[in-house]
Design an enzyme around this catalytic site. Structure first.
Site, mmCIF file in Angstrom:
data_model
loop_
_atom_site.group_PDB
_atom_site.id
_atom_site.type_symbol
_atom_site.label_atom_id
_atom_site.label_comp_id
_atom_site.label_asym_id
_atom_site.label_seq_id
_atom_site.Cartn_x
_atom_site.Cartn_y
_atom_site.Cartn_z
ATOM 1 C CD GLU A 58 -2.755 1.208 2.478
ATOM 2 O OE1 GLU A 58 -2.705 0.283 3.301
ATOM 3 O OE2 GLU A 58 -3.525 2.184 2.564
ATOM 4 N NE ARG A 117 3.799 -7.828 11.027
ATOM 5 C CZ ARG A 117 3.317 -6.957 10.150
ATOM 6 N NH1 ARG A 117 2.273 -7.247 9.427
ATOM 7 N NH2 ARG A 117 3.883 -5.786 9.993
ATOM 8 C CE LYS A 139 3.217 -0.030 4.677
ATOM 9 N NZ LYS A 139 2.366 -0.054 3.483
HETATM 10 P P1 ATP Z 1 2.512 -2.415 8.008
HETATM 11 O O1 ATP Z 1 1.869 -3.259 9.065
HETATM 12 O O2 ATP Z 1 3.928 -2.103 8.267
HETATM 13 O O3 ATP Z 1 1.715 -1.219 7.619
HETATM 14 P P2 ATP Z 1 1.356 -3.691 5.816
HETATM 15 O O4 ATP Z 1 1.144 -5.124 5.770
HETATM 16 O O5 ATP Z 1 0.157 -2.902 6.104
HETATM 17 O O6 ATP Z 1 2.557 -3.359 6.759
HETATM 18 P P3 ATP Z 1 1.586 -3.441 3.019
HETATM 19 O O7 ATP Z 1 2.082 -2.310 2.203
HETATM 20 O O8 ATP Z 1 0.165 -3.805 2.927
HETATM 21 O O9 ATP Z 1 1.985 -3.113 4.499
HETATM 22 O O10 ATP Z 1 2.484 -4.715 2.800
HETATM 23 C C1 ATP Z 1 2.817 -5.241 1.555
HETATM 24 C C2 ATP Z 1 3.181 -6.678 1.736
HETATM 25 O O11 ATP Z 1 4.260 -6.817 2.648
HETATM 26 C C3 ATP Z 1 2.023 -7.475 2.302
HETATM 27 O O12 ATP Z 1 1.883 -8.643 1.526
HETATM 28 C C4 ATP Z 1 2.433 -7.802 3.700
HETATM 29 O O13 ATP Z 1 1.937 -9.047 4.080
HETATM 30 C C5 ATP Z 1 3.957 -7.789 3.622
HETATM 31 N N1 ATP Z 1 4.533 -7.410 4.910
HETATM 32 C C6 ATP Z 1 4.317 -6.282 5.598
HETATM 33 N N2 ATP Z 1 4.986 -6.288 6.765
HETATM 34 C C7 ATP Z 1 5.656 -7.461 6.821
HETATM 35 C C8 ATP Z 1 6.527 -8.075 7.772
HETATM 36 N N3 ATP Z 1 6.848 -7.477 8.921
HETATM 37 N N4 ATP Z 1 7.032 -9.297 7.483
HETATM 38 C C9 ATP Z 1 6.728 -9.903 6.329
HETATM 39 N N5 ATP Z 1 5.921 -9.385 5.400
HETATM 40 C C10 ATP Z 1 5.374 -8.178 5.621
HETATM 41 MG MG MG Z 2 -1.515 -3.848 4.499
#
Ligand code: ATP
Ligand code: MG
Length: 553
Positions: free
Chosen positions: A15, A241, A251
């Site tokens: 995102e 994660r 984020k």
């Molecule tokens: P955050 O919780 O930091 O906002 P998010 O999952 O909302 O992370 P996205 O931009 O939606 O952020 O993430 C893109 C991809 O990265 C998704 O498929 C998510 O599952 C993966 N991802 C995000 N954080 C992690 C993490 N700590 N470990 C592994 N994969 C991750």
């Molecule tokens: Mg997300």
């Protein structure tokens, strides 16, 4: 992997509401890596369904970071917003099948009606609207006839389901807000749980890899796919994660650090963002190596940051040329070395890599050593410089401390030494042994530099332990997660302004990396370093706690 005729097609779906962090690196390595391994493809898809947080700055930064890590999406760059028309049509199809309805409950009521893990939900009074009425209202939602929050479109599934995600989840909401790509075209936006599986299907994704917190959403993922897609269906797979000690990987929290000025920006060298690591001096190879070593697990855990640093040191040890830099200089005068004389000495650039060759460094009567490498009153096993004792200056001579000169306050301003001319490399007494070897820079050669010593932003092993919040919040939901700010390390940056370093560092390209002998790995700052104003970031120290712990085992 026999489904889909053996085809493997993954996607990385960030995102664009912030910069990528180390957790995303793991997901990138997994998605792009799996595709590579099975001769498949991996798309980059921006999951831009929530215009209130998103921005093109983030889109560009994310693309740069993925390229930097060394992966390519080829010509497959997509945006969920490209599918808004199709997604709208999918929603209409659901309504026509009697599987979605427009609901007028307020967000609070929706939550109240949803029930709990132990209590079933209650059906919305709007649940049994006719298909015609739903079609009409949904179209009017799209046309902007209603204010934010007045109505939502919901999937009609099962308010008694033990899985809360299946209790008639919201699939469209009204948001009168311009979108960074579609402008003012839309005032309703699809929810992630709806947009994501259908975007996967539109792109013919086979393996939709996501993090464990989405496991409970998989039945919903499959519900949308089963009700709307024929032919090959994408499947969701979950993995743990990545959590890292001493590191925040949310984020939202990183954004707070930036917006509230706790760091200088998303690329502050203390940030666990890829932009931060890049500026700090991490190599993409070391991050990929780390992601491969931690592997893919089905259970959440926290990885020791020492492993990431170990991967970094291994890579830098092989690549980074050695130089000498004195961070806290004290002047040494070699009293038996003629004034005005200089000589060139040969220094190897990297003992780990003979191909790195040699360089010449200048020796002169006046030089600098580290203030902490001298003690007037040393303890017994002190092998550095002290009165009457000898040390070797790296790549140069053995010197002996004869006298200490102090100012009125008792601070040491000069250390007077004599040198043994026979002890340089190739000299008659080259092999003479002394216990200590010090790094140094001659006054004839030294340039001034600024050195920024970074430490962890958080000293706590798990700075977000109490407050980790998963999955997208409802727009009106408040967050109480500022707890982590109280755990910030107040000493995470120390700036040294008067360092004396070898003259070749003046022309170091921004981003180039070195080992400062005995001090650690350093990187010419990408933004601030120039020949007029040399600036170096400490990437990491030399002591490898990971390798040490492994030796003990
Ligand atoms: P955050 O919780 O930091 O906002 P998010 O999952 O909302 O992370 P996205 O931009 O939606 O952020 O993430 C893109 C991809 O990265 C998704 O498929 C998510 O599952 C993966 N991802 C995000 N954080 C992690 C993490 N700590 N470990 C592994 N994969 C991750
Ligand atoms: Mg997300």
């Amino acid at each position: 992997m026999n489904k889909y005729g053996g085809r493997v097609h993954t996607r990385f779906p960030p995102e664009p509401n912030g910069y990528l962090h180390i957790g995303h690196a793991k997901s990138i390595c997994l998605n792009f890596g799996t595709a590579e391994e099975f001769g498949g493809l991996c798309n980059l898809r921006f999951d831009d369904t929530n215009p209130s947080q998103e921005d093109t700055e983030f889109v560009e930064a994310i693309k740069e970071d993925i390229r930097w890590l060394g992966f390519s999406w080829g010509d497959r760059l997509y945006y969920a917003s490209d599918y808004f028309d199709q997604l709208y049509e999918f929603a209409v199809q659901l309504i026509k099948k009697g599987k979605a309805y427009v609901c007028d409950l307020t967000p609070e009521q929706i939550r109240e009606y949803r029930g709990t893990l132990t209590q079933p939900g209650k059906e919305s009074p709007y649940r049994n609207r006719s298909i015609e009425e739903n079609l009409d209202l949904f179209e009017r939602m799209k046309n902007g006839e209603f204010p934010n929050g007045a109505k939502v479109l919901r999937a009609k599934i099962d308010m008694a389901s033990p899985n809360l995600n299946m209790r008639d989840p919201v699939i469209y909401r009204i948001m009168h807000e311009p979108h960074h790509r579609t402008g003012n075209k839309w005032c309703i936006y699809p929810m992630y749980d709806f947009a994501h599986p259908l975007s996967d299907a539109i792109e013919n994704i086979t393996h939709s890899i996501c993090t464990l917190e989405f496991e409970d959403h998989r039945p919903l993922y499959d519900w949308f796919i089963d009700n709307l897609i024929t032919g090959d269906k994408p499947k969701q797979y979950e993995f743990a994660r990545l959590n890292l000690t001493k590191t925040v990987t949310s984020k939202r929290k990183l954004r707070k650090l930036v917006e509230k000025g706790y760091v200088s920006g998303w690329d502050d060298p203390r940030m666990p963002t890829l932009a931060g690591y890049r500026r700090r001096g991490y190599t993409p190879e070391s991050i990929r190596d780390f992601c491969n070593r931690i592997g893919v697990a089905k259970a959440n855990s926290t990885v020791d940051i020492a492993l990431l640093e170990h991967c970094l040191r291994e890579d830098l040890n092989a690549k980074a040329p050695r130089v000498m830099a004195v961070l806290d200089p004290v002047k040494v005068v070699i009293t038996n070395y003629p004034e005005g004389q200089t000589e060139k000495l040969e220094a190897e650039n990297n003992p780990e890599n003979p191909a790195a060759g040699h360089r010449q460094i200048l020796f002169s009567r006046n030089l600098f050593i580290e203030r902490e490498d001298f003690m007037e009153d040393p303890p017994k096993n002190y092998f550095r410089l002290s009165p009457g004792k000898e040390v070797r200056l790296k790549h140069a001579y053995i010197i002996k401390c004869e006298q200490v000169i102090k100012d009125e306050e008792g601070k040491i301003v000069e250390i007077h030494c004599t040198y043994d001319p026979d002890t340089k490399s190739g000299g008659p007494a080259a092999g003479r042994k002394v216990k200590g070897t010090l790094h140094w820079v001659s006054e004839a050669e030294a340039i001034n530099a600024e050195v920024r010593l970074y430490d962890y932003l958080f000293l706590d092993d798990e700075p977000e332990a109490s407050t980790y919040c998963e999955v997208e919040l409802e727009p009106d939901q408040e967050e109480d997660e500022d707890d982590f700010l109280s755990k910030l390390n107040p000493n995470s940056l120390k700036i040294l302004k008067n360092c004396k370093v070898e003259s070749i560092l003046r022309d170091a390209l921004p981003g180039s990396k070195f080992q400062f002998l005995r001090q650690g790995y350093f990187c010419a700052d990408l933004k601030d370093h120039s020949p007029q104003n040399p600036v170096f970031n400490r990437i990491v120290g030399l002591k490898d706690s990971w390798a040490k712990a492994k030796q003990k085992k």
